[in-house]
Motif scaffolding. Structure first.
Motif, short mmCIF file in Angstrom:
data_model
loop_
_atom_site.label_atom_id
_atom_site.label_comp_id
_atom_site.label_asym_id
_atom_site.label_seq_id
_atom_site.Cartn_x
_atom_site.Cartn_y
_atom_site.Cartn_z
N LYS A 237 -6.69 -14.73 -3.88
CA LYS A 237 -5.84 -13.62 -4.12
C LYS A 237 -4.65 -13.91 -4.43
O LYS A 237 -3.94 -15.30 -4.31
CB LYS A 237 -6.09 -12.81 -3.16
N LYS A 238 -3.61 -12.99 -4.84
CA LYS A 238 -2.09 -13.49 -5.15
C LYS A 238 -1.54 -12.60 -4.17
O LYS A 238 -2.22 -11.98 -3.00
CB LYS A 238 -2.02 -12.70 -6.76
N THR A 239 -0.19 -12.42 -4.23
CA THR A 239 0.71 -11.71 -3.38
C THR A 239 1.89 -11.34 -4.00
O THR A 239 2.25 -12.07 -5.05
CB THR A 239 1.10 -12.58 -2.10
N CYS A 240 2.46 -10.19 -3.47
CA CYS A 240 3.82 -9.80 -4.18
C CYS A 240 4.84 -10.08 -3.13
O CYS A 240 6.01 -9.76 -3.29
CB CYS A 240 3.80 -8.38 -4.08
N ASP A 241 4.58 -10.65 -2.04
CA ASP A 241 5.33 -11.21 -0.86
C ASP A 241 5.79 -12.74 -1.31
O ASP A 241 4.75 -13.65 -1.21
CB ASP A 241 4.76 -10.87 0.39
N PRO A 242 7.02 -13.03 -1.68
CA PRO A 242 7.33 -14.33 -2.03
C PRO A 242 6.98 -15.24 -0.70
O PRO A 242 6.60 -16.56 -0.86
CB PRO A 242 8.75 -14.29 -2.03
N SER A 243 6.90 -14.79 0.56
CA SER A 243 6.56 -15.73 1.68
C SER A 243 5.02 -15.33 2.29
O SER A 243 4.51 -15.98 3.24
CB SER A 243 7.44 -15.34 2.94
N TRP A 244 4.33 -14.63 1.54
CA TRP A 244 3.00 -14.49 1.70
C TRP A 244 2.50 -13.49 2.99
O TRP A 244 1.84 -12.66 2.78
CB TRP A 244 2.15 -15.76 1.86
N THR A 245 3.24 -14.04 4.07
CA THR A 245 2.96 -13.28 5.21
C THR A 245 4.14 -12.87 6.05
O THR A 245 4.09 -12.85 7.46
CB THR A 245 2.06 -14.34 5.97
N ASP A 246 5.13 -12.35 5.26
CA ASP A 246 6.24 -11.88 5.96
C ASP A 246 6.13 -10.26 6.62
O ASP A 246 5.81 -9.40 5.82
CB ASP A 246 7.52 -11.72 4.85
N PHE A 247 6.02 -10.06 7.70
CA PHE A 247 5.68 -8.80 8.30
C PHE A 247 6.49 -7.71 7.97
O PHE A 247 6.32 -6.73 7.76
CB PHE A 247 5.57 -8.84 10.02
N ASP A 248 7.70 -8.23 7.97
CA ASP A 248 8.73 -7.03 7.38
C ASP A 248 8.63 -7.00 5.80
O ASP A 248 9.45 -5.76 5.39
CB ASP A 248 10.11 -7.73 7.89
N HIS A 249 7.92 -7.58 5.15
CA HIS A 249 7.66 -7.14 3.75
C HIS A 249 7.17 -5.71 3.49
O HIS A 249 6.21 -5.45 4.23
CB HIS A 249 7.08 -7.95 2.85
N PRO A 250 7.51 -4.82 2.79
CA PRO A 250 7.16 -3.45 2.87
C PRO A 250 5.58 -3.43 2.14
O PRO A 250 4.99 -2.22 2.75
CB PRO A 250 8.09 -3.01 1.62
N CYS A 251 5.07 -4.26 1.78
CA CYS A 251 3.49 -4.32 1.11
C CYS A 251 2.62 -4.04 2.27
O CYS A 251 2.50 -4.80 3.04
CB CYS A 251 3.38 -5.38 0.24
N LYS B 272 0.10 -14.83 11.51
CA LYS B 272 1.14 -13.67 10.79
C LYS B 272 0.48 -12.77 9.78
O LYS B 272 0.76 -11.82 9.88
CB LYS B 272 2.19 -14.66 9.89
N GLY B 273 -0.44 -13.39 8.88
CA GLY B 273 -1.23 -12.71 8.00
C GLY B 273 -2.11 -11.67 8.86
O GLY B 273 -2.23 -10.51 8.39
N GLN B 274 -2.77 -12.08 9.94
CA GLN B 274 -3.74 -11.09 10.84
C GLN B 274 -2.68 -10.18 11.51
O GLN B 274 -3.30 -9.04 11.51
CB GLN B 274 -4.19 -12.06 11.83
N GLN B 275 -1.34 -10.32 11.62
CA GLN B 275 -0.70 -9.18 12.24
C GLN B 275 -0.39 -8.25 11.32
O GLN B 275 -0.35 -6.75 11.72
CB GLN B 275 0.74 -9.59 12.82
N ILE B 276 -0.03 -8.33 10.09
CA ILE B 276 -0.31 -7.53 8.70
C ILE B 276 -1.45 -6.58 8.75
O ILE B 276 -1.60 -5.52 8.61
CB ILE B 276 0.20 -8.08 7.59
N GLU B 277 -2.66 -7.54 8.82
CA GLU B 277 -3.99 -6.91 8.76
C GLU B 277 -4.34 -5.89 9.96
O GLU B 277 -4.92 -4.87 9.57
CB GLU B 277 -5.16 -7.83 8.71
N ARG B 278 -3.90 -6.15 10.95
CA ARG B 278 -4.09 -5.06 12.07
C ARG B 278 -3.23 -4.00 11.78
O ARG B 278 -3.55 -2.78 12.22
CB ARG B 278 -3.57 -6.20 13.55
N HIS B 279 -1.70 -4.27 11.42
CA HIS B 279 -0.98 -3.03 11.25
C HIS B 279 -1.76 -2.00 10.09
O HIS B 279 -1.73 -0.80 10.08
CB HIS B 279 0.27 -3.52 10.54
N MET B 280 -2.48 -2.72 9.09
CA MET B 280 -2.82 -1.74 7.90
C MET B 280 -4.22 -1.15 8.70
O MET B 280 -4.46 -0.05 8.39
CB MET B 280 -3.20 -2.80 7.01
N ALA B 281 -4.94 -2.06 9.43
CA ALA B 281 -6.14 -1.22 10.02
C ALA B 281 -6.06 -0.09 10.63
O ALA B 281 -6.70 1.05 10.75
CB ALA B 281 -6.94 -2.29 10.87
N LYS B 282 -4.74 -0.06 11.60
CA LYS B 282 -4.26 1.16 12.46
C LYS B 282 -3.68 2.22 11.32
O LYS B 282 -4.39 3.35 11.53
CB LYS B 282 -3.17 0.78 13.23
#
Length: 591
Positions: A433-447, A509-519
């Protein structure tokens, strides 16, 4: 206790005629000395000559301290019973016996059976006694040092001795180093004694083969001529592959010999490391070695590591060997399909350009061809709604990553309950996949994968499904929304970042974002910890050898049981729960 026994320096006990002026003085002195030698036999040296000639006193001293024999009178040193009592406990005390007693077969036999070196104190006559010498040599071959010259040169005596002490001939006389019968008998009992044989016998094939039959390492002591004999070397390396190092360059270039070495039950990488350059270019030898230890491929020639035939065979038997294959072949789709069919984790060795190829991923068991099909689907047979399982894992396709996510996905798909219960598994590692986050897994990125938060120009299918040309968060949220609608859930693997961090599993780091989205979406989360079985003795300084870790069928069954329980309760709770505790033998760490 008497003042005599308490004295720091024992006082000599003297007797003279005056003692007998007192009626009981002689009796009293003996009783005192008896008490003293019972306490410490060595104190006999302070007794009077009369008491050192008293058998009762001397036997009491020897009972406590056998070395007291040296202080006994000459008369008692000539007493067989007294000397026998001492040498039974310490054979070296034979040196204090009289010549007569040192010529007594019974006493000397008892002594040499206890300690071979006692033979040096026997009489000359008994040093020439076959039974006495053989008894001593049977204890230790070095006893020949003390035997008579006649015994040391007796082939009949040596041939008997060699059965109990194979090295005996080489302590008897130098002439036996050249005697084939003697050396042959010796190496048949201890092959390594070939080192003491004469150069002529080290070049005798019959002797050398007998030595190798008993102890393959005897090859080291064979002549250069026999180290150049393929038959001799073959006999040795069949039993111990490491002995190839003693072979001549010619024999180490012999394909039959090297194959025998690498096919040995206890073969290790060291064998191939000493192989000749010619054999490192031989496909059959390399493959035989790789089947034993995949690391052997690193010693193969560039030609072999670039041979599709060899690498394909290695991929089908030892996929881990692929890390030593040429870069060209790590872009070969056919080899990749063969490798991941054997071990899904092998995908991480291949070039990035083919890691996400659907055919390869299907062969690995990680990919379902219709993973992006319509949201609501029915099982054609049961007409039941197909429930979506979304996996949240660390990226496991990188060459340096752990293999747990890949192994877990494979085992989950093979689980009977999962296969029979209308589940569809989405494994994000399988898709690029691609990403709109330059860092890919920055939790603070709004996406967070919504149209409002994702800044990537996501390209969808005609039916509105995400494609590979989408932001990974956008695609992942779509899968979570399908899981919610189908009463599915998210399985989130909690594992370590690398094998060096085995005791400290945590979400990536990516999993932390995935957990947040799941919630946010409202999807049930099962946290599945990587199981670790550890030896309690490894605390507080654990190291990798103390652990057995990783997912297996039993840990997948635990996951399945937790899922069944949730469905049995009507899927009412969306609270995240832990499944499979990280430490299974002792609860040491909090997670």
């Amino acid at each position: 206790m008497s003042s005599f026994m308490k004295a720091e320096k024992p006082l000599p006990i003297m007797e003279n005629d005056e003692c007998h002026e007192y009626s009981c003085s002689g009796f009293i002195v003996k009783e005192v000395v008896l008490a003293v030698v019972h306490y410490d036999g060595a104190l006999l040296r302070y007794a009077s000559p009369r008491l050192r000639n008293d058998k009762e006193v001397v036997m009491a001293a020897i009972e406590n301290q056998p070395a007291a024999l040296q202080y006994a009178s000459n008369e008692l040193k000539n007493d067989v019973c007294v000397v026998f009592a001492a040498v039974q406990k310490d054979s070296r005390l034979l040196q204090y016996a009289s010549e007569k007693v040192r010529n007594n077969e019974e006493v000397v036999l008892a002594a040499v059976q206890n300690e071979f070196s006692a033979l040096q104190f026997a009489s000359e006559e008994l040093k020439n006694n076959k039974d006495i010498v053989l008894a001593a040599v049977g204890k230790d071959a070095r006893a020949f040092w003390y035997a008579s010259e006649n015994m040391r040169n007796s082939k009949a005596v040596v041939m008997v001795a060699v059965q109990k002490q194979p090295e005996a001939p080489f302590f008897a006389s130098d002439k036996f180093n050249y005697d084939k019968d003697v050396v042959l008998a010796a190496v048949q009992n201890d092959g390594l004694l070939l080192r003491d044989a004469s150069p002529r016998l080290q070049n005798d094939k019959e002797v050398v083969m007998a030595a190798i039959e008993n102890q393959p390492a005897a090859l080291e002591f064979a002549s250069d001529e026999l180290k150049n004999d393929a038959g001799v070397v073959f006999a040795a390396v069949q039993k111990d592959f490491r002995l190839l190092q003693y072979a001549s360059e010619k024999v180490r270039n012999n394909k039959t010999v090297l194959l025998a070495a690498v096919q040995n039950e206890f073969w290790t990488l060291d064998t191939f490391a000493v192989a000749s350059d010619a054999l490192e270019n031989d496909a059959d030898v390399v493959l035989a070695a790789v089947q034993k230890d995949f690391r052997a491929l690193q010693y193969a020639s560039e030609k072999i590591r670039n041979s599709k035939k060899v690498i394909m065979a290695a991929a089908q038997n030892q996929p881990a060997a692929l890390q030593y294959a040429s870069e060209k072949l790590l872009s070969d789709k056919e080899i990749a399909i063969a490798a991941v069919g054997k071990d899904p984790d092998a995908i991480k060795y291949f070039d990035e350009s083919i890691k996400n190829d659907p055919e390869i991923l299907i062969a690995s068991g990680m990919f379902d061809a219709n993973h992006e099909s319509s949201t609501l689907r029915l099982n054609i047979t049961t007409h039941a709604l197909v429930k979506k399982i979304v996996l949240s894992t660390r990226f496991s396709l990188h060459s340096q990553s752990t293999s747990e996510a890949t192994r877990f996905t494979k085992l989950l798909k093979e689980n009977d309950y999962i296969k029979e219960s209308n589940f569809k598994i989405y494994a994000p590692n399988a898709f690029d996949k691609k990403t709109c986050d330059p860092s890919w897994t920055d939790f603070d990125h709004p996406c967070r994968g919504t149209d409002d938060t994702c800044q990537y120009n996501n390209i969808l299918t005609k039916t509105g499904q995400a494609t590979d040309d989408c932001c990974w968060r956008y695609s992942f949220r779509r899968q979570l929304e399908e899981a919610r609608v189908t009463r599915g859930f998210m399985l989130q693997l909690v594992e370590c970042e690398s094998s060096e961090q085995i005791l400290f599993p945590e979400l990536g780091k990516g999993q932390q974002i995935e957990r947040h989205m799941a919630k946010q979406v409202g999807v049930k989360i099962f946290h599945v910890h990587r199981p670790v079985c550890m030896d309690s003795e490894s605390i507080p300084s654990p190291s990798l050898e103390h652990f057995e870790a990783g997912f297996d069928e039993s840990s997948i069954e635990e996951v399945a049981s937790a899922i069944k329980c949730w469905y049995a309760q009507g899927c009412s709770s969306l609270d995240a729960i832990d499944v499979v505790r990280p430490v299974t033998t002792c609860e040491v760490f909090d997670y």
